[in-house]
Design an enzyme around this catalytic site. Structure first.
Site, mmCIF file in Angstrom:
data_model
loop_
_atom_site.group_PDB
_atom_site.id
_atom_site.type_symbol
_atom_site.label_atom_id
_atom_site.label_comp_id
_atom_site.label_asym_id
_atom_site.label_seq_id
_atom_site.Cartn_x
_atom_site.Cartn_y
_atom_site.Cartn_z
ATOM 1 N N LYS A 79 38.680 37.142 36.485
ATOM 2 C CA LYS A 79 37.953 36.533 37.598
ATOM 3 C C LYS A 79 36.811 35.669 37.054
ATOM 4 C CE LYS A 79 35.677 37.778 41.985
ATOM 5 N NZ LYS A 79 35.259 38.901 42.854
ATOM 6 N N SER A 154 36.636 38.695 47.526
ATOM 7 C CA SER A 154 36.460 37.453 46.789
ATOM 8 C C SER A 154 37.404 37.313 45.591
ATOM 9 C CB SER A 154 35.015 37.349 46.304
ATOM 10 O OG SER A 154 34.695 38.426 45.416
ATOM 11 N N SER A 178 35.986 43.573 47.412
ATOM 12 C CA SER A 178 36.564 42.338 46.876
ATOM 13 C C SER A 178 37.685 42.524 45.871
ATOM 14 C CB SER A 178 35.458 41.470 46.249
ATOM 15 O OG SER A 178 34.616 40.973 47.247
#
Length: 485
Positions: A79, A154, A178
């Site tokens: 990420k 996210s 997330s």
């Protein structure tokens, strides 16, 4: 894609028998990205040249018979809010579009020690603020099951990439859900560890008392392996917990006989899609058939969780993002008249609307005259939410419910309604506020979109969470379903 459907042990067996090379694994990853990422848009930055060099070095080690790491040769996505030395880390924000870190996050360093191969950096909501991946300042990621729908957020890029078979596993970060929510939307496994189990050093901070790094994988066993590699105390992180790390894979016995499960009535009440509720109830029947028992319980302060979370997370974001001023790192406005104007323009141009919204909300909650009324009160309610979980765990081993109240929603459907967007985290936020572990595993399909089952455990009892998730997985076929891109 079939290569990345194999269990980790099966991949390693093929490597050991010379039926497969690390270079072939890495080439398969980039080939799949080339085939699908114009549609999915999971990656912001690729690491192709370096990854192929890593693969060649690992293949030589394989030939020489050297000692191999836990995640040897496995292609991984990271990420884009987890810093990577020499590889852009943008947080999907224009503010950090030129940020090239000079060090690795501890979790990335541990992945390298376990000898996985970093394929690239994955898209996300800007600074991890969002639940749909539509807040990325580059482009929205799309759900591989239906590209008209969001992948969640996210960590939407991480979830979509694993679901699409672009990487073997990915790292995400979970502040209010997330990792778990996008895992549910994309039909994969997402684990949020106990706060402090995995080092946050090198994770660009959103809300420091909530953020936690964790794995997104195709199956529960692989989550146990990745957690084994990244968990542990880190002196560089002042919130890192100095606890013993068990062998998580040894917990995957498939036996849940006698396990006591609490099912919160608040997680199956108003606002929960009937199809989601039905899938959860069927999952509970599977547990019953394996010898576990369940009862309805109450987490009475759940209704206050979203308000509490957005006050606390926004307040911490306001503080953490104050460092982005155009002076030390990141993009600086070049048309400023003076220092104050440079601060103002850099932040105005660098941050997107959702980040600005949360900075303003947090700054207001921390301001003189409002601190006691909002921030301090939210901290007190956070304690009540944690106590709810503590009381249930006095009698039960696990808590089970849905990961998200609905399957994935359409792109653009909620982007203009932030309050509705925030409500999608109603089942995950209380867990984050309490700092306890939870995993999302696939438990059904509704209109061609996956549904996630959330299994919540006691602090630092990831072994029981993984055991229960793995046992359910062995009795069902949901985790074997794949999107047809």
């Amino acid at each position: 894609m079939a290569l990345f459907d194999l269990r980790l042990q099966d991949v390693h067996n093929k490597l050991n028998k010379k039926e497969l090379s690390v270079t072939e694994l890495v080439d398969a990853s980039y080939s799949r990205i080339g085939e699908t990422d114009s549609e999915i848009k999971a990656f912001i930055t690729l690491n192709e040249e370096n990854a192929k060099q890593q693969a060649a070095a690992l293949d030589k080690q394989l030939q020489d018979g050297g000692e191999r790491g836990l995640l040897f040769g496995l292609p991984a996505g990271i990420k884009d809010n987890i810093v990577t030395e020499g590889l852009l880390t943008t947080c999907a924000s224009q503010f950090l579009s030129n940020y090239n870190p000079i060090y690795d996050a501890t979790s990335v360093r541990k992945l390298k020690a376990a000898q996985s191969v970093t394929i690239g950096k994955l898209n996300m909501d800007e600074f991890a603020m969002g639940g749909s991946n539509e807040n990325s300042s580059y482009f929205p990621t799309r759900n591989p099951w239906n590209t008209e729908f969001v992948p969640g957020g996210s960590s939407g890029g991480s979830a979509a990439s694993v679901a699409a078979g672009q990487v073997y596993f990915a790292l995400g970060s979970d502040t209010g859900g997330s990792i778990r929510q996008p895992a549910a939307y994309c039909g994969i496994v997402g684990l949020k560890p106990t706060y402090g189990l995995v080092s946050r050093f090198g994770l660009v901070a959103f809300a420091s008392s909530l953020d936690q790094i964790g794995p997104l994988t195709k199956n529960v066993e692989d989550s146990a392996y990745v957690l084994q590699a990244i968990a542990g105390y880190d002196a560089s992180d002042s919130t890192s917990a100095n606890v013993d790390i068990p062998d998580y894979t040894s917990a995957l016995s498939g036996d849940v006989k006698g396990l006591r499960i609490g099912v919160p009535k608040e997680y199956l009440g108003a606002g929960i899609d009937p199809r989601v509720k039905e899938a959860v109830m069927k999952a509970l029947q599977v547990y019953e058939s394996m010898g576990a028992t369940w009862e309805e319980v109450s987490l009475p302060h759940t209704d206050y969780a979203i308000a509490t979370y957005y006050l606390l997370a926004s307040s911490e974001a306001s503080s953490n993002l104050a460092r982005f001023d155009g002076v030390r790192y990141g993009v600086r406005a070049d048309d400023a008249a003076n220092l104050i104007d440079m601060y103002r323009k850099s932040r105005s141009q660098g941050f997107g609307p959702e980040v600005k919204r949360r900075i303003m909300l947090g700054t207001y909650a921390l301001s003189s005259g409002y601190y006691d009324a909002y921030y301090l009160k939210a901290q007190k309610v956070r304690t009540l939410i944690k106590q709810d979980f503590d009381q249930v765990f006095e009698k039960f081993d696990l808590i089970i419910g849905p990961t998200a109240p609905t399957p994935a929603f359409r792109l653009g459907e909620q982007v203009g309604d932030p309050l509705t967007m925030y409500l999608n985290d109603i089942c995950t936020i209380p867990v984050s506020l309490a700092g306890i572990p939870a995993i999302s595993v696939p438990c059904g399909i509704a209109d061609g979109l996956p549904i996630g089952l959330q299994i919540i455990g006691k602090a630092f009892d990831e072994s029981t969470v993984l055991r229960a998730a793995h046992a359910y997985e062995q009795q069902t076929e949901h985790h074997k379903l794949r999107p047809q891109l």
